[in-house]
Scaffold this motif. Structure first.
Motif, PDB file in Angstrom:
ATOM      1  N   GLN A 179      -5.929  -1.849   8.853  1.00 36.00           N
ATOM      2  CA  GLN A 179      -4.774  -0.971   8.672  1.00 36.00           C
ATOM      3  C   GLN A 179      -4.162  -0.541  10.000  1.00 36.00           C
ATOM      4  O   GLN A 179      -3.671   0.575  10.152  1.00 36.00           O
ATOM      5  CB  GLN A 179      -5.115   0.220   7.781  1.00 36.00           C
ATOM      6  CG  GLN A 179      -5.389  -0.211   6.358  1.00 36.00           C
ATOM      7  CD  GLN A 179      -5.433   0.944   5.383  1.00 36.00           C
ATOM      8  OE1 GLN A 179      -5.261   2.096   5.720  1.00 36.00           O
ATOM      9  NE2 GLN A 179      -5.666   0.610   4.126  1.00 36.00           N
ATOM     10  N   GLU A 210       8.301   3.574  -0.994  1.00 33.43           N
ATOM     11  CA  GLU A 210       9.052   4.814  -1.186  1.00 33.43           C
ATOM     12  C   GLU A 210      10.545   4.584  -1.012  1.00 33.43           C
ATOM     13  O   GLU A 210      10.957   3.709  -0.258  1.00 33.43           O
ATOM     14  CB  GLU A 210       8.621   5.855  -0.146  1.00 33.43           C
ATOM     15  CG  GLU A 210       7.173   6.228  -0.177  1.00 33.43           C
ATOM     16  CD  GLU A 210       6.787   7.176   0.942  1.00 33.43           C
ATOM     17  OE1 GLU A 210       7.589   7.359   1.889  1.00 33.43           O
ATOM     18  OE2 GLU A 210       5.679   7.737   0.866  1.00 33.43           O
ATOM     19  N   THR A 238       2.117   4.527  -9.090  1.00 33.57           N
ATOM     20  CA  THR A 238       2.348   4.477  -7.652  1.00 33.57           C
ATOM     21  C   THR A 238       1.290   3.599  -6.983  1.00 33.57           C
ATOM     22  O   THR A 238       0.198   3.409  -7.520  1.00 33.57           O
ATOM     23  CB  THR A 238       2.326   5.888  -7.026  1.00 33.57           C
ATOM     24  OG1 THR A 238       1.072   6.493  -7.307  1.00 33.57           O
ATOM     25  CG2 THR A 238       3.445   6.741  -7.573  1.00 33.57           C
ATOM     26  N   ILE A 253       0.821  -1.219   0.000  1.00 35.29           N
ATOM     27  CA  ILE A 253       0.000   0.000   0.000  1.00 35.29           C
ATOM     28  C   ILE A 253       0.852   1.265   0.000  1.00 35.29           C
ATOM     29  O   ILE A 253       0.324   2.360  -0.139  1.00 35.29           O
ATOM     30  CB  ILE A 253      -1.001   0.008   1.166  1.00 35.29           C
ATOM     31  CG1 ILE A 253      -0.303  -0.032   2.517  1.00 35.29           C
ATOM     32  CG2 ILE A 253      -1.985  -1.151   1.029  1.00 35.29           C
ATOM     33  CD1 ILE A 253      -1.219   0.210   3.695  1.00 35.29           C
ATOM     34  N   SER A 254       2.158   1.113   0.144  1.00 37.01           N
ATOM     35  CA  SER A 254       3.074   2.244   0.075  1.00 37.01           C
ATOM     36  C   SER A 254       4.465   1.701  -0.226  1.00 37.01           C
ATOM     37  O   SER A 254       4.864   0.683   0.329  1.00 37.01           O
ATOM     38  CB  SER A 254       3.091   3.011   1.402  1.00 37.01           C
ATOM     39  OG  SER A 254       4.016   4.070   1.349  1.00 37.01           O
ATOM     40  N   PRO A 308       7.830   8.213  -3.778  1.00 36.74           N
ATOM     41  CA  PRO A 308       7.132   6.972  -4.141  1.00 36.74           C
ATOM     42  C   PRO A 308       7.751   6.293  -5.361  1.00 36.74           C
ATOM     43  O   PRO A 308       8.196   6.962  -6.293  1.00 36.74           O
ATOM     44  CB  PRO A 308       5.709   7.434  -4.461  1.00 36.74           C
ATOM     45  CG  PRO A 308       5.569   8.777  -3.845  1.00 36.74           C
ATOM     46  CD  PRO A 308       6.950   9.372  -3.832  1.00 36.74           C
ATOM     47  N   SER A 322      -1.041   2.674  -3.410  1.00 42.52           N
ATOM     48  CA  SER A 322      -1.667   3.364  -2.279  1.00 42.52           C
ATOM     49  C   SER A 322      -2.659   2.395  -1.635  1.00 42.52           C
ATOM     50  O   SER A 322      -2.930   1.330  -2.192  1.00 42.52           O
ATOM     51  CB  SER A 322      -2.396   4.616  -2.766  1.00 42.52           C
ATOM     52  OG  SER A 322      -3.545   4.249  -3.517  1.00 42.52           O
ATOM     53  N   PRO A 323      -3.225   2.762  -0.483  1.00 42.72           N
ATOM     54  CA  PRO A 323      -4.230   1.883   0.126  1.00 42.72           C
ATOM     55  C   PRO A 323      -5.430   1.631  -0.784  1.00 42.72           C
ATOM     56  O   PRO A 323      -6.034   0.556  -0.733  1.00 42.72           O
ATOM     57  CB  PRO A 323      -4.648   2.649   1.389  1.00 42.72           C
ATOM     58  CG  PRO A 323      -3.437   3.449   1.751  1.00 42.72           C
ATOM     59  CD  PRO A 323      -2.863   3.873   0.419  1.00 42.72           C
ATOM     60  N   THR A 324      -5.767   2.585  -1.645  1.00 43.21           N
ATOM     61  CA  THR A 324      -6.902   2.381  -2.555  1.00 43.21           C
ATOM     62  C   THR A 324      -6.492   1.765  -3.893  1.00 43.21           C
ATOM     63  O   THR A 324      -7.345   1.317  -4.660  1.00 43.21           O
ATOM     64  CB  THR A 324      -7.637   3.711  -2.815  1.00 43.21           C
ATOM     65  OG1 THR A 324      -6.703   4.654  -3.344  1.00 43.21           O
ATOM     66  CG2 THR A 324      -8.254   4.246  -1.537  1.00 43.21           C
ATOM     67  N   PRO A 340      -3.582  -0.771  -4.282  1.00 39.57           N
ATOM     68  CA  PRO A 340      -2.398  -1.515  -3.853  1.00 39.57           C
ATOM     69  C   PRO A 340      -1.758  -2.311  -4.988  1.00 39.57           C
ATOM     70  O   PRO A 340      -2.409  -2.651  -5.971  1.00 39.57           O
ATOM     71  CB  PRO A 340      -2.951  -2.465  -2.788  1.00 39.57           C
ATOM     72  CG  PRO A 340      -4.374  -2.665  -3.184  1.00 39.57           C
ATOM     73  CD  PRO A 340      -4.818  -1.364  -3.803  1.00 39.57           C
TER      74      PRO A 340
END
Length: 133
Positions: free
Chosen positions: A125, A43, A72, A40-41, A48, A74-76, A78
């Protein structure tokens, strides 16, 4: 004519090389008994990872999964690493109970980052203890 031929050869070489992955999974085909790892992230020094960069899951030195990013994460949106379990008597995937490690490949810098700090979350989360394969 020579100049055109050299340009064409260089362009085809660049196209071929850009399609090459940095990380190579240890298994052939689709693998087996996958463990999905949701990213979900991702970097590097606060920047990122982006399209063309790679994330790979390892069990020791064994590459169990590779994800080439389309953008990239993200949580929305992944990224999903589908890590393959090792075949019986083969070193071609993860072994249950072993620690998960990740490595990043920054395609624009042509640099691998082998020491990735992982933070594990549950489905709500909330940060949880590291989870093994």
């Amino acid at each position: 004519m020579k100049k055109l031929m050299v340009t064409l050869v260089l362009a085809l070489t660049a196209l071929f090389l850009s399609g090459q992955a940095h990380f190579v999974p240890a298994f052939e085909g689709n693998g087996q008994d996958h463990m999905n790892i949701y990213i979900i992230s991702a970097e590097i020094s606060g920047v990122p990872l982006s399209a063309g960069d790679e994330i790979a899951a390892f069990d020791g030195t064994i590459c169990c999964a590779v994800l080439t990013l389309a953008g990239t994460v993200s949580p929305t949106a992944p990224g999903v690493l589908a890590a393959s379990m090792a075949d019986i008597n083969e070193a071609n995937g993860f072994t249950s109970g072993n620690p998960i490690t990740l490595r990043f490949w920054d395609s624009s810098a042509a640099k691998e980052y082998p020491m990735v700090t992982l933070v594990f979350y549950n489905t709500s989360q909330e940060v949880v203890s590291p989870v093994p394969y």
